[in-house]
Design an enzyme around this catalytic site. Sequence first.
Site, PDB file in Angstrom:
ATOM      1  N   HIS A  41       0.845  -1.183   0.000  1.00 59.59           N
ATOM      2  CA  HIS A  41       0.000   0.000   0.000  1.00 59.59           C
ATOM      3  C   HIS A  41       0.887   1.241   0.000  1.00 59.59           C
ATOM      4  O   HIS A  41       2.109   1.156   0.154  1.00 59.59           O
ATOM      5  CB  HIS A  41      -0.945   0.013   1.215  1.00 59.59           C
ATOM      6  N   ALA A  42       0.247   2.374  -0.196  1.00 61.76           N
ATOM      7  CA  ALA A  42       0.906   3.674  -0.088  1.00 61.76           C
ATOM      8  C   ALA A  42       0.051   4.557   0.817  1.00 61.76           C
ATOM      9  O   ALA A  42      -1.050   4.177   1.222  1.00 61.76           O
ATOM     10  CB  ALA A  42       1.069   4.313  -1.468  1.00 61.76           C
TER      11      ALA A  42
END
Length: 316
Positions: free
Chosen positions: A231-232
Site C-alpha cells: 500500500h501507499a
Amino acid sequence: MTDTPKIHATAEVGSAQIGAGTSIWQNVVVLAGAKIGKDCNINAQCFVENDVVLGDRVTVKSGVYLWDGVHLQNDVFVGPNVTFTNDKFPRSKQYPEHFSKTVVCEGASIGGGAIILPGVRIERGAMVGAGAVVTKNVPPFAIVVGNPAQIVGYVSGSVTSGASTVVPATSPQLGSPVSVGVGAVKLHALKVVGDMRGDLSVGEIPTEIPFDVKRYFLVFNVPSTKTRGEHAHHQCHQFLICVKGSCSVVVDDGNHRAEVLLDTPGKGLHLPPLTWGIQYKYSKDAVLLVFASHAYDAKDYIRDYSEFTSVVKHHS
C-alpha cells in the site's frame, strides 16, 4: 503492422472483432463473441471462447485454451500449454449462471504449463513462473513460482522499461542519507555502539528520522512466504528499521522501483507519502520497527496499485 489480420487457412475464426496486424495460426478456433485487439499473436492449436477479451500486442503460445471469462490486457504474454479454468466446481452438463472472471493485467507474463484457477487477478507486470499453480491474486510486479504459487521476488527497475534495479552506490554515512533512485526514498545510517554489556542503536529526530513521530508499530512472527505492506499513503511518512533479523523492502514511486535489504539496526529507510511499499523475505527472527508521522487513518491508505498510479499522475 498490416491493416488486416493474418488468419491461417486452417484456422476457424467466427469473430469479426479481430484487430489490425493480429496473426492467428494453424488450427486455432475463435468463437463469434471473442474480442481480440491489434498486433496480437495467437499460435497454433489454441481455442478462444465467446466471453474472452484480448487487448493489444498479446502473445498466446501454442496449446492454450481461453475459456469464457478470461480477459488478457495489453502486452500480456501467455506461454505454451498454460491452463486457464473458469469454474471452481465443474460438473458435466451443469453450468454456472456466470463463469468466474480471470484477469491478467497489462504487461504480465505467464510461463509455460502454469495453471490459473478461476477468478484470479494477475496484476500489472507480474511474472508467473513455468508450472506454477496460481490459486490467489498476484500483486503488481510480483514473481511467483511453485504449487501453490508463492512470491519469491519482484520485477526490478523502471516500472515502464524494466531496467535494472536502482540501488545505493555507497553505504550511507551518519547525517548523509543515500537516495535509492525511487522518488524521495532514502536510506539512512543510524548510530550503533557495540559493548560487552550489549549493543545500542540510536536515532535522533529530526536528524535521522526526518519527521515528527506520532505512532510506531512492530511487525514480527511473519512466515517467510508472506508479504506485508502492499500500500501507499496520501500524507503519512514512514521510517523502517529491522531491529532484529532481516527483511527486504520494495519501494515504488509509480515510475521506478527498487528493493532494499534491511538487515541491521544501523540502517533505516524513509518512505515519504505516495510511495508504494512492500515488505517480504522476512527471516524467522525478523522484527520490523516502523515509525509513522500520523496517527492511524484508514482514509490515508491507498491499497489498490491502479489507484496509486492514478494519484501519482494527478500530483505530478
